[in-house]
Design a protein around this motif. Structure first.
Motif, PDB file in Angstrom:
ATOM      1  N   VAL A  51     -90.448   0.584  74.903  1.00 44.77           N
ATOM      2  CA  VAL A  51     -91.118   2.093  74.945  1.00 44.77           C
ATOM      3  C   VAL A  51     -90.442   2.811  75.969  1.00 44.77           C
ATOM      4  CG1 VAL A  51     -93.023   3.312  75.029  1.00 44.77           C
ATOM      5  CG2 VAL A  51     -93.222   1.244  73.706  1.00 44.77           C
ATOM      6  N   THR A  52     -89.694   3.788  75.605  1.00 43.71           N
ATOM      7  CA  THR A  52     -88.668   4.474  76.802  1.00 43.71           C
ATOM      8  C   THR A  52     -89.475   5.652  77.304  1.00 43.71           C
ATOM      9  OG1 THR A  52     -87.617   5.417  74.845  1.00 43.71           O
ATOM     10  CG2 THR A  52     -86.681   3.575  75.796  1.00 43.71           C
ATOM     11  N   GLY A  53     -90.649   6.249  76.588  1.00 45.05           N
ATOM     12  CA  GLY A  53     -91.224   7.446  76.932  1.00 45.05           C
ATOM     13  C   GLY A  53     -92.415   7.618  75.915  1.00 45.05           C
ATOM     14  N   VAL A  54     -93.162   8.620  76.613  1.00 46.72           N
ATOM     15  CA  VAL A  54     -94.150   9.282  75.606  1.00 46.72           C
ATOM     16  C   VAL A  54     -94.187  10.867  76.176  1.00 46.72           C
ATOM     17  CG1 VAL A  54     -96.853   9.433  75.369  1.00 46.72           C
ATOM     18  CG2 VAL A  54     -95.788   7.149  75.850  1.00 46.72           C
ATOM     19  N   ALA A  55     -94.132  11.802  74.926  1.00 43.38           N
ATOM     20  CA  ALA A  55     -93.998  13.147  75.154  1.00 43.38           C
ATOM     21  C   ALA A  55     -94.904  13.765  74.514  1.00 43.38           C
ATOM     22  CB  ALA A  55     -92.553  13.784  74.916  1.00 43.38           C
ATOM     23  N   THR A  56     -95.283  15.067  74.678  1.00 46.00           N
ATOM     24  CA  THR A  56     -96.063  15.848  74.017  1.00 46.00           C
ATOM     25  C   THR A  56     -95.463  17.334  73.811  1.00 46.00           C
ATOM     26  OG1 THR A  56     -97.256  17.200  75.837  1.00 46.00           O
ATOM     27  CG2 THR A  56     -98.293  14.622  75.083  1.00 46.00           C
ATOM     28  N   LEU A  94    -106.241  23.594  67.815  1.00 49.50           N
ATOM     29  CA  LEU A  94    -105.086  22.540  68.841  1.00 49.50           C
ATOM     30  C   LEU A  94    -104.327  21.972  67.427  1.00 49.50           C
ATOM     31  CD1 LEU A  94    -103.656  21.134  71.089  1.00 49.50           C
ATOM     32  CD2 LEU A  94    -105.574  19.478  70.749  1.00 49.50           C
ATOM     33  N   ASP A  95    -102.968  22.121  67.470  1.00 50.25           N
ATOM     34  CA  ASP A  95    -102.273  21.446  66.511  1.00 50.25           C
ATOM     35  C   ASP A  95    -101.036  21.192  67.370  1.00 50.25           C
ATOM     36  OD1 ASP A  95    -103.521  21.751  63.990  1.00 50.25           O
ATOM     37  OD2 ASP A  95    -103.069  23.695  64.102  1.00 50.25           O
ATOM     38  N   GLY A  96    -100.640  19.897  67.522  1.00 48.76           N
ATOM     39  CA  GLY A  96     -99.849  19.244  68.560  1.00 48.76           C
ATOM     40  C   GLY A  96     -99.297  18.198  68.134  1.00 48.76           C
ATOM     41  N   VAL A  97     -98.389  17.665  68.698  1.00 48.54           N
ATOM     42  CA  VAL A  97     -97.480  16.155  68.684  1.00 48.54           C
ATOM     43  C   VAL A  97     -97.300  15.452  69.701  1.00 48.54           C
ATOM     44  CG1 VAL A  97     -95.576  15.178  67.564  1.00 48.54           C
ATOM     45  CG2 VAL A  97     -96.372  17.070  66.332  1.00 48.54           C
ATOM     46  N   VAL A  98     -97.733  14.221  69.529  1.00 52.07           N
ATOM     47  CA  VAL A  98     -97.510  13.236  70.844  1.00 52.07           C
ATOM     48  C   VAL A  98     -96.324  12.354  70.260  1.00 52.07           C
ATOM     49  CG1 VAL A  98     -98.198  11.282  72.126  1.00 52.07           C
ATOM     50  CG2 VAL A  98     -99.657  13.196  71.814  1.00 52.07           C
ATOM     51  N   SER A  99     -95.337  12.261  70.981  1.00 52.55           N
ATOM     52  CA  SER A  99     -94.173  11.414  70.497  1.00 52.55           C
ATOM     53  C   SER A  99     -93.951  10.348  71.414  1.00 52.55           C
ATOM     54  CB  SER A  99     -92.723  12.028  70.502  1.00 52.55           C
ATOM     55  OG  SER A  99     -92.757  13.366  69.915  1.00 52.55           O
ATOM     56  N   VAL A 100     -94.098   9.084  70.585  1.00 50.95           N
ATOM     57  CA  VAL A 100     -93.960   7.670  71.390  1.00 50.95           C
ATOM     58  C   VAL A 100     -92.534   7.167  71.124  1.00 50.95           C
ATOM     59  CG1 VAL A 100     -94.675   5.182  71.538  1.00 50.95           C
ATOM     60  CG2 VAL A 100     -96.409   7.163  71.020  1.00 50.95           C
ATOM     61  N   GLU A 101     -91.770   7.164  72.304  1.00 46.70           N
ATOM     62  CA  GLU A 101     -90.168   7.037  72.131  1.00 46.70           C
ATOM     63  C   GLU A 101     -89.693   5.475  72.137  1.00 46.70           C
ATOM     64  OE1 GLU A 101     -89.239   9.647  75.188  1.00 46.70           O
ATOM     65  OE2 GLU A 101     -89.709  11.446  74.130  1.00 46.70           O
ATOM     66  N   SER A 102     -88.993   5.313  71.433  1.00 48.75           N
ATOM     67  CA  SER A 102     -88.380   3.741  71.387  1.00 48.75           C
ATOM     68  C   SER A 102     -87.198   3.529  70.598  1.00 48.75           C
ATOM     69  CB  SER A 102     -89.444   2.722  70.708  1.00 48.75           C
ATOM     70  OG  SER A 102     -88.947   1.702  70.533  1.00 48.75           O
ATOM     71  N   PRO A 103     -86.379   2.863  71.065  1.00 46.29           N
ATOM     72  CA  PRO A 103     -84.976   2.712  70.257  1.00 46.29           C
ATOM     73  C   PRO A 103     -85.250   2.052  69.095  1.00 46.29           C
ATOM     74  CG  PRO A 103     -84.849   1.416  72.508  1.00 46.29           C
ATOM     75  CD  PRO A 103     -86.134   2.202  72.293  1.00 46.29           C
ATOM     76  N   SER A 104     -86.458   1.241  68.895  1.00 44.57           N
ATOM     77  CA  SER A 104     -86.774   0.608  67.645  1.00 44.57           C
ATOM     78  C   SER A 104     -87.144   1.589  66.609  1.00 44.57           C
ATOM     79  CB  SER A 104     -87.547  -0.745  67.972  1.00 44.57           C
ATOM     80  OG  SER A 104     -87.035  -1.342  68.844  1.00 44.57           O
ATOM     81  N   ALA A 105     -87.740   2.789  66.935  1.00 49.74           N
ATOM     82  CA  ALA A 105     -88.304   3.522  65.993  1.00 49.74           C
ATOM     83  C   ALA A 105     -87.205   4.474  65.244  1.00 49.74           C
ATOM     84  CB  ALA A 105     -89.075   4.637  66.632  1.00 49.74           C
TER      85      ALA A 105
END
Length: 188
Positions: A51-56, A94-105
């Motif tokens: 997991v390379t990062g988490v972003a909103t 509230l309408d948002g997105v959380v991105s869980v970043e991974s080269p495997s996704a």
């Protein structure tokens, strides 16, 4: 037509989280369950999920992997949680997105929808009144109760400790779960 089965690490997360209605001035935390849902043939060892990062995409949201990301990644089948904190702004949805970043996704990240609404109401406050109750003379062993539609007052005497214990339970509306319990002990 070419068909087959891919193997290796794979990122899988909940599709959405909902904060529900949040009162003004209250910060809420919800969790997203994720896992290394990859595939390995029998006897095969695959690389762990990185997991390379988490972003909103919404500034009042903050997200992080609970406990951090292990240096070696997450092994096949291991679950982990992404904690999302919402600091509500003005009243509204509230309408948002959380991105869980991974080269495997696929596409480099799994996107999780985040919903909720900030109500214009302040958070609930409870006031205990009166702050003391005089039961007068209490028998050496005993208990009693006084119940109204919104409050239950229960007292008991413990002869082993010679303490009188008063418990007040507030139920703000019919059918709701007990929200606040107030308890104190007195020496006679």
């Amino acid at each position: 037509c070419v068909e087959g089965v891919g193997h290796g690490p794979g990122l899988e997360c909940d599709q959405a989280i909902d904060f529900g209605r949040v009162p003004k001035g209250v910060v809420r935390v919800r969790s997203i369950r994720c896992a290394n849902a990859g595939f390995a043939f029998e006897g095969e060892t695959i690389a762990p999920l990185l997991v390379t990062g988490v972003a909103t995409d919404h500034p009042p949201l903050a997200a992080s992997v609970r406990g951090g990301v292990p240096a070696g990644g997450f092994p096949l089948g291991q679950e982990f949680f992404v904690d999302v904190t919402w600091h509500p702004g003005p009243a509204g949805p509230l309408d948002g997105v959380v991105s869980v970043e991974s080269p495997s996704a696929a596409g480099g990240a799994v996107r999780v929808e985040v919903r909720g609404s900030r109500s214009g109401l302040p958070p609930c406050t409870i006031e205990v009144a009166p702050d003391s109750i005089d039961f007068g003379v209490v028998a050496r062993e005993g208990a009693g109760a006084s119940i109204s539609p919104s409050r239950a007052e229960i007292w008991s005497y413990d002869p082993a400790t010679t303490r009188i214990v008063f418990t007040t339970i507030f139920v703000p509306r019919e059918g709701s779960i007990v929200e606040v319990a107030y308890r104190r002990a007195c020496m006679p």
